[in-house]
Design an enzyme around this catalytic site. Structure first.
Site, PDB file in Angstrom:
ATOM      1  N   ASN A 118     -23.903 -30.705 -56.221  1.00 37.81           N
ATOM      2  CA  ASN A 118     -24.161 -31.658 -55.146  1.00 37.81           C
ATOM      3  C   ASN A 118     -25.219 -32.627 -55.655  1.00 37.81           C
ATOM      4  OD1 ASN A 118     -24.871 -32.962 -52.814  1.00 37.81           O
ATOM      5  ND2 ASN A 118     -24.983 -31.108 -51.542  1.00 37.81           N
ATOM      6  N   LYS A 164     -28.489 -30.466 -56.181  1.00 34.04           N
ATOM      7  CA  LYS A 164     -28.407 -29.102 -55.655  1.00 34.04           C
ATOM      8  C   LYS A 164     -27.191 -28.466 -56.314  1.00 34.04           C
ATOM      9  CE  LYS A 164     -29.817 -30.187 -51.005  1.00 34.04           C
ATOM     10  NZ  LYS A 164     -29.227 -30.425 -49.697  1.00 34.04           N
ATOM     11  N   ARG A 205     -19.452 -32.272 -54.801  1.00 32.90           N
ATOM     12  CA  ARG A 205     -19.519 -32.968 -53.524  1.00 32.90           C
ATOM     13  C   ARG A 205     -19.644 -34.459 -53.796  1.00 32.90           C
ATOM     14  NH1 ARG A 205     -24.642 -34.546 -50.167  1.00 32.90           N
ATOM     15  NH2 ARG A 205     -23.612 -35.380 -48.347  1.00 32.90           N
ATOM     16  N   HIS A 241     -20.445 -36.366 -43.595  1.00 30.61           N
ATOM     17  CA  HIS A 241     -20.584 -34.962 -43.184  1.00 30.61           C
ATOM     18  C   HIS A 241     -19.232 -34.324 -42.872  1.00 30.61           C
ATOM     19  CE1 HIS A 241     -24.800 -36.109 -41.529  1.00 30.61           C
ATOM     20  NE2 HIS A 241     -24.952 -35.576 -42.725  1.00 30.61           N
ATOM     21  N   HIS A 246     -23.500 -32.504 -36.046  1.00 32.35           N
ATOM     22  CA  HIS A 246     -24.245 -32.115 -37.251  1.00 32.35           C
ATOM     23  C   HIS A 246     -25.610 -32.788 -37.136  1.00 32.35           C
ATOM     24  CE1 HIS A 246     -24.628 -31.323 -41.716  1.00 32.35           C
ATOM     25  NE2 HIS A 246     -25.584 -32.213 -41.509  1.00 32.35           N
ATOM     26  N   ASN A 273     -31.395 -33.614 -41.186  1.00 35.20           N
ATOM     27  CA  ASN A 273     -32.175 -34.796 -41.538  1.00 35.20           C
ATOM     28  C   ASN A 273     -31.366 -36.045 -41.278  1.00 35.20           C
ATOM     29  OD1 ASN A 273     -34.790 -34.903 -42.461  1.00 35.20           O
ATOM     30  ND2 ASN A 273     -34.231 -33.690 -44.254  1.00 35.20           N
ATOM     31  N   GLY A 274     -30.130 -36.009 -41.781  1.00 35.65           N
ATOM     32  CA  GLY A 274     -29.152 -36.999 -41.381  1.00 35.65           C
ATOM     33  C   GLY A 274     -28.402 -36.389 -40.207  1.00 35.65           C
ATOM     34  N   ARG A 306     -33.723 -42.588 -40.738  1.00 34.44           N
ATOM     35  CA  ARG A 306     -32.765 -43.692 -40.575  1.00 34.44           C
ATOM     36  C   ARG A 306     -32.727 -44.136 -39.119  1.00 34.44           C
ATOM     37  NH1 ARG A 306     -27.777 -40.827 -43.497  1.00 34.44           N
ATOM     38  NH2 ARG A 306     -29.259 -39.429 -44.489  1.00 34.44           N
ATOM     39  N   ASP A 333     -39.815 -34.786 -39.984  1.00 35.96           N
ATOM     40  CA  ASP A 333     -39.436 -33.389 -39.758  1.00 35.96           C
ATOM     41  C   ASP A 333     -39.562 -33.058 -38.269  1.00 35.96           C
ATOM     42  OD1 ASP A 333     -39.521 -30.481 -39.584  1.00 35.96           O
ATOM     43  OD2 ASP A 333     -39.710 -30.528 -41.771  1.00 35.96           O
ATOM     44  N   GLY A 381     -29.660 -28.672 -35.128  1.00 35.97           N
ATOM     45  CA  GLY A 381     -28.637 -28.114 -34.241  1.00 35.97           C
ATOM     46  C   GLY A 381     -28.641 -26.593 -34.210  1.00 35.97           C
ATOM     47  N   GLU A 382     -28.840 -25.994 -35.392  1.00 32.16           N
ATOM     48  CA  GLU A 382     -28.814 -24.527 -35.465  1.00 32.16           C
ATOM     49  C   GLU A 382     -30.111 -23.894 -35.004  1.00 32.16           C
ATOM     50  OE1 GLU A 382     -27.883 -23.298 -39.508  1.00 32.16           O
ATOM     51  OE2 GLU A 382     -26.398 -24.887 -39.586  1.00 32.16           O
ATOM     52  N   GLU A 399     -22.801 -25.619 -46.691  1.00 32.64           N
ATOM     53  CA  GLU A 399     -21.990 -26.609 -47.395  1.00 32.64           C
ATOM     54  C   GLU A 399     -21.473 -26.092 -48.743  1.00 32.64           C
ATOM     55  OE1 GLU A 399     -23.917 -30.370 -48.147  1.00 32.64           O
ATOM     56  OE2 GLU A 399     -22.039 -31.366 -47.663  1.00 32.64           O
TER      57      GLU A 399
END
Ligand code: ADP
Length: 404
Positions: free
Chosen positions: A7, A14, A92, A181, A209, A212-213, A242, A284, A334-335, A388
């Site tokens: 990624n 990553k 990715r 995403h 989703h 951060n984004g 953003r 954050d 979200g999680e 991911e």
């Protein structure tokens, strides 16, 4: 199958080596600040994942990956001792444009098309392509797959993906909405269908989703019919740094009033806006929630704006779906943030999305996909854990297995 997932970002890398049969991670790597003199790379191996830090000053993303391949072969803790012990590579890729509507095995033809996609994500696609080329050279017999962030959204109809601009800009430059995403939204929708115990093709699901984004997608009968990100990942929700959607006239106004250059505007909108820009504190969400708790008014307002925009997107997608069975929350915010979920769904109960406060607050089950709405909620609210790398590895496994 042993899959190396790569990624590549604009200034990060990553990577994981995954055993897809048991969904087991064998190696994890994260390189950050790539391209600068402070660049470093952390590499760790199963079972204890103790990190070793390597300084990588001035190296490019693909050079960091080349170094990782050396480490994989040479480190005594590594599960492999030669590159041919990697069965496949899953890359990715941020932008697949109109060239790729699904994941693809990278042969010469696909590699040529990837070059054509570079201008759609000039920060992300070129380093990913450089990684692919480097690996094609170093491990020529290992099949590589490209998994695109945009592919899942290729089912959007023209009324959703076209911008109301003069048509020539679509015809000349393919300026349209592509979304992002995609692997996350597809996975979240499928997992929600599993939670509901019904086939995805029978359901309408709104996937959120929020990391951060952030982006939200309307998944109607298994297909993305609209999503909040557009030509680039700047459109849509308010995000960590953003702006998301704003009146485009603000851009030209600021350029005139403050003599901002194109690059400065790009930086302001992508790196200095969103939660960070409004709160003036941090991108954050945890920091901003804490500051709001401590009485910081701008932090509180940033959260209210964030929630307001998420609610509007969910409501908007409810309006264009043929049915709505579930809303799914995934990614960092979200999680993990029960407070954000509570604030978002406090405004959506009248649409039939009724949160169960106790289920929402359960912390013992973090990491588990679960339903957090009340039993009678007409529309179920679910949490799905984003992973991911595993998704890219499995997609790669699927395509490479078909090669025979
Ligand atoms: P990325 O888009 O970089 O993959 P993530 O999905 O990891 O990002 O999400 C990062 C975001 O999730 C950050 O804003 C972080 O503050 C937020 N986050 C993570 N855990 C929590 C939590 N417990 N409460 C609130 N926000 C959280």
């Amino acid at each position: 199958m042993r899959v190396l997932v790569v990624n590549a970002g604009s200034s990060s890398l990553k990577s994981q080596l995954l055993e897809t049969d048991g969904k087991i991670s064998l190696m994890k790597c994260l390189a950050e600040k790539v391209g600068t003199s402070d660049a470093y790379m952390n590499v760790s191996f199963a079972p204890d994942f103790k990190k070793t830090k390597y300084q990588m000053p001035g190296l490019s993303v693909s050079e960091c990956l080349a170094k990782l391949l050396d480490i994989l072969v040479e480190d005594p803790e590594s599960p492999i001792s030669a590159l041919d012990q990697i069965d496949a590579v899953g890359n990715r890729i941020v932008a697949g444009g109109e060239y790729f509507t699904k994941s693809a095995v990278i042969d010469d033809e696909a590699r040529e098309k990837l070059t054509l996609c570079e201008e759609l994500a000039p920060l992300h696609n070129p380093p990913a392509d450089a990684c692919i080329d480097m690996m094609r050279e170093h491990m020529p017999n290992t099949p590589q797959v490209a998994v695109f962030d945009t592919a899942f959204h290729s089912t959007m109809p023209p009324k959703a993906y076209l911008y109301p601009l003069p048509r020539e800009y679509y015809e000349k430059y393919r300026i349209r909405r592509y979304g992002a995403h995609g692997t996350s939204h597809r996975y979240a929708a499928q997992q929600a269908a599993n939670l509901l115990g019904r086939p995805l093709r029978d359901l309408g699901i709104i996937t959120c989703h929020l990391g951060n984004g952030g982006s939200i997608t309307a998944v109607n009968h298994g297909k993305s019919i609209d999503t909040t990100m557009g030509f680039t990942p700047l459109e849509g929700l308010m995000m960590g740094t953003r702006s998301g959607s704003i009146d485009p006239a603000i851009v030209t106004y600021l350029m005139r009033r403050e003599h901002k250059t194109f690059d400065e505007m790009d930086r302001i909108l992508n790196k200095e806006s969103g939660i960070l820009g409004v709160s003036g504190l941090s991108a954050d969400m945890r920091d901003v929630l804490q500051a709001a708790d401590d009485g910081d008014e701008w932090a509180e307002l940033a959260i209210e704006m964030y929630v307001h925009r998420v609610q509007k997107a969910i409501g908007g997608y409810y309006a264009i779906m043929t049915r709505t069975d579930a809303v799914v929350m995934t990614a960092g915010i979200g999680e993990n943030s029960a407070e954000l979920r509570e604030r978002i769904f406090a405004g959506l109960a009248h649409m039939g999305m009724i949160l169960d406060k106790d289920r929402n607050n359960v912390t013992g089950e973090i990491g588990l996909n679960r339903v957090i709405s009340i039993d009678d909620s007409p529309i179920k609210i679910c949490i799905v854990t984003a992973d991911e790398e595993i998704r890219i590895a499995r997609e790669t496994d699927n395509l490479v297995s078909q090669l025979g």
